[in-house]
Design a protein around this motif. Structure first.
Motif, PDB file in Angstrom:
ATOM      1  N   PRO A 222      -3.029  -4.077  -0.479  1.00 36.53           N
ATOM      2  CA  PRO A 222      -3.288  -3.242   0.686  1.00 36.53           C
ATOM      3  C   PRO A 222      -4.792  -3.000   0.818  1.00 36.53           C
ATOM      4  O   PRO A 222      -5.570  -3.327  -0.074  1.00 36.53           O
ATOM      5  CB  PRO A 222      -2.534  -1.939   0.365  1.00 36.53           C
ATOM      6  N   THR A 223      -5.192  -2.430   1.932  1.00 31.96           N
ATOM      7  CA  THR A 223      -6.616  -2.178   2.175  1.00 31.96           C
ATOM      8  C   THR A 223      -7.219  -1.286   1.104  1.00 31.96           C
ATOM      9  O   THR A 223      -6.722  -0.188   0.846  1.00 31.96           O
ATOM     10  CB  THR A 223      -6.808  -1.515   3.547  1.00 31.96           C
ATOM     11  N   LEU A 224      -8.271  -1.765   0.477  1.00 36.21           N
ATOM     12  CA  LEU A 224      -9.013  -0.929  -0.461  1.00 36.21           C
ATOM     13  C   LEU A 224      -9.823   0.095   0.322  1.00 36.21           C
ATOM     14  O   LEU A 224     -10.465  -0.232   1.325  1.00 36.21           O
ATOM     15  CB  LEU A 224      -9.955  -1.773  -1.307  1.00 36.21           C
ATOM     16  N   VAL A 225      -9.787   1.340  -0.149  1.00 32.25           N
ATOM     17  CA  VAL A 225     -10.481   2.423   0.546  1.00 32.25           C
ATOM     18  C   VAL A 225     -11.502   3.022  -0.409  1.00 32.25           C
ATOM     19  O   VAL A 225     -11.153   3.439  -1.516  1.00 32.25           O
ATOM     20  CB  VAL A 225      -9.479   3.500   1.013  1.00 32.25           C
ATOM     21  N   GLY A 226     -12.745   3.052   0.033  1.00 34.62           N
ATOM     22  CA  GLY A 226     -13.802   3.572  -0.826  1.00 34.62           C
ATOM     23  C   GLY A 226     -13.749   5.062  -1.046  1.00 34.62           C
ATOM     24  O   GLY A 226     -14.169   5.561  -2.081  1.00 34.62           O
ATOM     25  N   GLY A 227     -13.222   5.798  -0.059  1.00 34.28           N
ATOM     26  CA  GLY A 227     -13.144   7.242  -0.184  1.00 34.28           C
ATOM     27  C   GLY A 227     -14.466   7.921   0.136  1.00 34.28           C
ATOM     28  O   GLY A 227     -15.465   7.295   0.462  1.00 34.28           O
ATOM     29  N   SER A 228     -14.466   9.232   0.030  1.00 32.41           N
ATOM     30  CA  SER A 228     -15.647  10.018   0.356  1.00 32.41           C
ATOM     31  C   SER A 228     -16.727   9.866  -0.700  1.00 32.41           C
ATOM     32  O   SER A 228     -16.439   9.854  -1.901  1.00 32.41           O
ATOM     33  CB  SER A 228     -15.265  11.502   0.487  1.00 32.41           C
ATOM     34  N   TRP A 229     -17.972   9.789  -0.260  1.00 33.39           N
ATOM     35  CA  TRP A 229     -19.100   9.745  -1.179  1.00 33.39           C
ATOM     36  C   TRP A 229     -19.340  11.104  -1.821  1.00 33.39           C
ATOM     37  O   TRP A 229     -20.028  11.198  -2.835  1.00 33.39           O
ATOM     38  CB  TRP A 229     -20.365   9.313  -0.443  1.00 33.39           C
ATOM     39  N   ASN A 230     -18.783  12.148  -1.245  1.00 32.91           N
ATOM     40  CA  ASN A 230     -19.139  13.504  -1.664  1.00 32.91           C
ATOM     41  C   ASN A 230     -18.102  14.214  -2.522  1.00 32.91           C
ATOM     42  O   ASN A 230     -18.366  15.294  -3.047  1.00 32.91           O
ATOM     43  CB  ASN A 230     -19.402  14.360  -0.409  1.00 32.91           C
ATOM     44  N   ARG A 231     -16.927  13.642  -2.660  1.00 34.92           N
ATOM     45  CA  ARG A 231     -15.909  14.352  -3.437  1.00 34.92           C
ATOM     46  C   ARG A 231     -14.878  13.361  -3.967  1.00 34.92           C
ATOM     47  O   ARG A 231     -14.701  12.264  -3.446  1.00 34.92           O
ATOM     48  CB  ARG A 231     -15.212  15.412  -2.581  1.00 34.92           C
ATOM     49  N   GLY A 232     -14.168  13.799  -5.006  1.00 35.06           N
ATOM     50  CA  GLY A 232     -13.063  13.027  -5.553  1.00 35.06           C
ATOM     51  C   GLY A 232     -13.501  11.889  -6.451  1.00 35.06           C
ATOM     52  O   GLY A 232     -14.666  11.495  -6.477  1.00 35.06           O
ATOM     53  N   GLY A 233     -12.533  11.376  -7.204  1.00 34.67           N
ATOM     54  CA  GLY A 233     -12.771  10.243  -8.073  1.00 34.67           C
ATOM     55  C   GLY A 233     -12.314   8.964  -7.411  1.00 34.67           C
ATOM     56  O   GLY A 233     -11.868   8.962  -6.262  1.00 34.67           O
ATOM     57  N   PRO A 234     -12.408   7.835  -8.114  1.00 32.90           N
ATOM     58  CA  PRO A 234     -12.013   6.557  -7.518  1.00 32.90           C
ATOM     59  C   PRO A 234     -10.500   6.370  -7.528  1.00 32.90           C
ATOM     60  O   PRO A 234      -9.834   6.636  -8.522  1.00 32.90           O
ATOM     61  CB  PRO A 234     -12.696   5.537  -8.428  1.00 32.90           C
ATOM     62  N   ASP A 235      -9.960   5.953  -6.409  1.00 38.53           N
ATOM     63  CA  ASP A 235      -8.564   5.518  -6.374  1.00 38.53           C
ATOM     64  C   ASP A 235      -8.453   4.430  -5.324  1.00 38.53           C
ATOM     65  O   ASP A 235      -9.394   4.162  -4.582  1.00 38.53           O
ATOM     66  CB  ASP A 235      -7.590   6.669  -6.117  1.00 38.53           C
ATOM     67  N   LEU A 236      -7.294   3.798  -5.253  1.00 38.78           N
ATOM     68  CA  LEU A 236      -7.147   2.595  -4.434  1.00 38.78           C
ATOM     69  C   LEU A 236      -6.705   2.871  -3.008  1.00 38.78           C
ATOM     70  O   LEU A 236      -6.463   1.920  -2.263  1.00 38.78           O
ATOM     71  CB  LEU A 236      -6.169   1.630  -5.110  1.00 38.78           C
ATOM     72  N   GLY A 237      -6.599   4.144  -2.624  1.00 33.58           N
ATOM     73  CA  GLY A 237      -6.257   4.410  -1.237  1.00 33.58           C
ATOM     74  C   GLY A 237      -5.256   5.522  -1.060  1.00 33.58           C
ATOM     75  O   GLY A 237      -4.868   6.211  -2.016  1.00 33.58           O
ATOM     76  N   PRO A 238      -4.779   5.723   0.177  1.00 31.40           N
ATOM     77  CA  PRO A 238      -3.834   6.799   0.478  1.00 31.40           C
ATOM     78  C   PRO A 238      -2.446   6.545  -0.100  1.00 31.40           C
ATOM     79  O   PRO A 238      -2.187   5.521  -0.749  1.00 31.40           O
ATOM     80  CB  PRO A 238      -3.814   6.820   2.007  1.00 31.40           C
ATOM     81  N   THR A 239      -1.556   7.481   0.177  1.00 29.53           N
ATOM     82  CA  THR A 239      -0.217   7.456  -0.424  1.00 29.53           C
ATOM     83  C   THR A 239       0.527   6.156  -0.146  1.00 29.53           C
ATOM     84  O   THR A 239       1.146   5.570  -1.048  1.00 29.53           O
ATOM     85  CB  THR A 239       0.607   8.647   0.084  1.00 29.53           C
TER      86      THR A 239
END
Length: 337
Positions: A222-239
């Motif tokens: 599925p589409t890899l999502v970089g996420g916010s630069w300002n919060r949270g840790g690395p994960d591979l995307g939404p639910t």
């Protein structure tokens, strides 16, 4: 036209990020005269991989082309911009930043006067009615500057990238050259699966279950999502993405420091629940980066760069299509590719 001119063209890359767009365009024969990004770590990544590139750490909104004469009359202006939201069309404050960057890119055409333009963004920007006002603002400026153009939606999996990743692409060419532009056709091959692409890397440290894991990971990522630069840790995307990863026995909620080894157990039975974690390097493979492309920073920051990048094979395909529209053949391959 001289032979060298036919072989290698020039580009200006803004919002260059980790270099996915620039790398793919380099493979298509476009050498950047300047790459611009406002994130120090992205600039470090670019310099790490291509020391010869001229990388400028600066905000696009503050960039003055007149102070960088090398960018004038380049062959291609390329931009991998932050994702514009439809709410920007109605003046939502939380969407203003992304829209301003899009507008600033288009306004660069006045000072740069490139032969061609390539802008990558969300697929919705290219087709959805709610984005119509934004497209119109861009098109008015392109018309004024005598560019012809078209909007496209492309899926990275059509071009050898093992990922279901849709992108919106704007291609604009000076004068009437757009009539010669043919969007790159899908490569015609079945999309690569996660198991096919990552099987050997999962086995790199001697994990005994790598082959069995790869055999059951028969889906496109599925589409890899970089996420916010300002919060949270690395994960591979939404639910929804995490559910897709779980079907391939991948833990989509985090990123590993290294691939599993002989000491790591795993239940290979079809109804097993054990999960593996992907590394930043494996995520980069799923974006179509070559294994020798390095990313600066710590794990989270490195993954952010990967997730936000434009897949190089898509950029290469569009770069070659732009060359063809300009009446130029594909360039010779270089050893480092």
């Amino acid at each position: 036209m001289e032979e060298s001119r036919r072989e290698r063209l020039t580009s200006l890359a803004v919002c260059a990020g980790a270099g996915g767009l620039a790398l793919g365009l380099e493979q298509a024969g476009f050498d950047p005269v300047l790459l611009l990004d406002n994130r120090p770590v992205a600039c470090e990544t670019l310099r790490l991989n291509r020391p010869e590139w001229h990388v400028l750490e600066a905000d696009l909104l503050d960039f003055v082309p007149e102070e960088h004469q090398e960018v004038y009359d380049v062959d291609l202006l390329a931009a991998g911009l932050p994702r514009v939201k439809a709410s920007a069309a109605v003046g939502r404050e939380d969407s203003d930043a992304e829209l301003r960057l899009l507008e600033a890119t288009v306004m660069l055409l006045h000072g740069v006067q490139p032969r061609a333009v390539l802008i990558e963004n969300v697929s919705e920007l290219a087709v959805k009615p709610e984005y119509g006002p934004i497209r119109s603002r861009v098109e008015v400026e392109l018309d004024h500057l005598n560019y012809t153009y078209d909007w496209f939606v492309v899926n990275a999996k059509w071009h050898g990238v093992p990922q279901d990743r849709k992108q919106g692409i704007l291609v604009a060419l000076k004068g009437d050259a757009m009539r010669h532009f043919e969007p790159p056709a899908p490569d015609g091959e079945p999309p690569l699966t996660v198991g096919e692409v990552l099987g050997d890397s999962m086995a790199a440290r001697g994990w005994p279950h790598a082959a069995v894991w790869a055999d059951q990971a028969r889906e496109v990522a599925p589409t890899l999502v970089g996420g916010s630069w300002n919060r949270g840790g690395p994960d591979l995307g939404p639910t929804g993405s995490k559910r897709s990863w779980a079907r391939m026995r991948v833990n989509g909620g985090t990123i590993a420091d290294r691939v599993p080894g002989p000491e790591d157990g795993w239940d290979p039975s079809p109804d097993g629940t054990d999960m593996v974690k992907l590394t930043v390097e494996q995520a980069a493979r799923l974006q179509g980066f070559p294994d020798d492309w390095a990313f600066a920073g710590g794990k989270t920051v490195r993954y952010r760069q990967v997730g936000h990048a434009s897949p190089p094979p898509v950029a290469r395909a569009f770069g070659l299509a732009i060359r063809a529209a300009l009446g130029l053949p594909a360039p010779a391959l270089r050893d480092r590719w």
